[in-house]
Design an enzyme around this catalytic site. Sequence first.
Site, PDB file in Angstrom:
ATOM      1  N   ASP A 201     -14.990  20.597  36.349  1.00 25.52           N
ATOM      2  CA  ASP A 201     -16.022  19.829  35.661  1.00 25.52           C
ATOM      3  C   ASP A 201     -16.434  18.647  36.531  1.00 25.52           C
ATOM      4  OD1 ASP A 201     -16.100  21.521  33.548  1.00 25.52           O
ATOM      5  OD2 ASP A 201     -14.978  20.246  32.165  1.00 25.52           O
TER       6      ASP A 201
ATOM      7  N   ASP B 171     -27.648  21.413  35.594  1.00 15.71           N
ATOM      8  CA  ASP B 171     -28.525  21.585  34.431  1.00 15.71           C
ATOM      9  C   ASP B 171     -29.195  20.279  34.022  1.00 15.71           C
ATOM     10  OD1 ASP B 171     -28.175  24.264  34.150  1.00 15.71           O
ATOM     11  OD2 ASP B 171     -26.891  24.190  32.392  1.00 15.71           O
TER      12      ASP B 171
ATOM     13  N   ASP C   3     -14.407  28.665  27.501  1.00 19.52           N
ATOM     14  CA  ASP C   3     -13.213  28.841  28.332  1.00 19.52           C
ATOM     15  C   ASP C   3     -12.113  29.586  27.578  1.00 19.52           C
ATOM     16  OD1 ASP C   3     -12.885  26.773  26.538  1.00 19.52           O
ATOM     17  OD2 ASP C   3     -12.578  25.236  28.066  1.00 19.52           O
TER      18      ASP C   3
END
Length: 583
Positions: A247, A188, A341
């Site tokens: 991540d 992104d 999450d």
Amino acid sequence: MAMTPILLALLAITTSFPSPATASSHVYFTTLVNQTSTLLAAALDKVKLPASLRSSILALFASAYDSASDFPPEEIYVLWVKVRAKLIAPVLWVAVVLCLIMSVMLVLEAMFMSAVSLGVKLLRRSPEKRYRWEAIAGDDEELGSMAFPMVLVQIPMYNEREVYKLSIGAACALTWPPDRIIIQVLDDSTDPVIKNLVELECRAWASKGINIAYEIRENRKGYKAGALKKGMEHTYVQQCDFVAIFDADFQPDSDFLLRTVPFLIYNQKIALVQARWDFVNYNKCLMTRIQKISLDYHFKVEQESGSSSYDFFGFNGTAGVWRISAINEAGGWKDRTTVEDMDLAVRATLRGWKFLYVGDIKVRSELPSTFKTYCKQQHRWTCGAANLFRKMAWDILITKEVSLCKKIHLIYNFFFVRRVVAPIITFVFYCIVIPISVLVPEVSIPIWGVFYIPTTITLLNAIRNPSSLHIMPFWILFENVMSLHRMKAALIGLFETANFNEWVVTEKLGETLTETTEPNVAESISIKTLRDKVSFSQLGLAAFLLCCASYNIAYGENHYYVYIYLQAFAFIVIGFGYVGTCS
């Protein structure tokens, strides 16, 4: 040390008060003001304010004292005694009772979780003993690579210049048949230079035979949740059974999938296998060591107890493997809070799915090393959890697919006590109510509330972090300062005010961690940048605590001033930015 003048001023306050038997209330009042003025001057010197601004602040303080001096101190004291007995004492007593009730709730929850996690450790109830686990038969000539299920590995990232190579490289090095794994980089990034670098890195690995897909979106709608949701919509994902999520700063060992996926293969009711976080920079500074204490407790106690007693815990957003069918059944990823999450985890457990925490599997990651970055991370986690409680409490109550016991655990233990009570009670009781109580002798707080409960919680934490025992006092003071930020975040999320759904990506340093960084000491500050460098809310609380502690020495019968002075010093140190490293 840079803070030595301020520390000496603090010590001067504690030693320069005359004896009550030999001094009048006017002497006490004058001494208190003089010493506070000394402390204020030393603090202003350290931040190197412009001379005009420094003089204005000191002049304002002096004028306030002159105005107060127009009234005889004896009359002021008599009026104060009447007001506190008739007005302040009843209100404070109600606050004390509420705080004691919440403290009991918190310590009982901590004791229960610690008992479960310690029991698991002592009885050696490893995940392999509780659930079926067998190594995948990769040597079966008939099945070949088909013995391995199809796995998707997602790596969401946003302008991750410092860590994109580390995360992509670690994912591509996972031991798994190349034709049974897809690496999906969800980029992104808004910086075209970084976006180009990430794409080139993906192409480089693709040229080596790695099945890697570089995916971008037209906008960042939904932030991380939006990226993960969009990633699951690609047609090639339909052939995958499981998805591992990392991540951008997480680096799994090569055998990560070999150790986690079998739990999902042989136990059809398990939706998630969560691994533990390890930290590559925990010894960078005192703040990162303190973070490690808190996160180790979270994994060793909270996650372990939830996994062992209720088959449920909050997904940590990374270093976990999901069953894709469970994600779809729970409704997929949603961006309604900043804890997408945890949102998915709660919805999946309401569908009857089980979660498994495997603490022996560790995934390397990075801790925030600057205080500003850490505060933003904590705001997102705390605000999002409280906001999710607001959104899902009724859904939990009316669901028919889970037992009453699990409903109580979700609403009371998981959300109310840990996500609402914990951040509020830590700040209100230890930073407001106890300091105010020294000003109101009509209200006394039981010793078990002031000393025994916080000591018990600290010991429960220390038991699981024996190697960090020597920094536990700093952990206590730092956590109390952070409680100001967490309480604010919890209230914002609970009442949906201000920036309750704001997502700020945690800054990572990656390979630059090996470079030398200097402590974030105060530097020359202009009026224009003063607000960014100094936390006036924390300094205001420090001034309040200093006054309470000084009053306690002068008039109090207990020794609360020892703790209150230490806490005031912690607010001063952090308020002036003497914590963490430079960005």
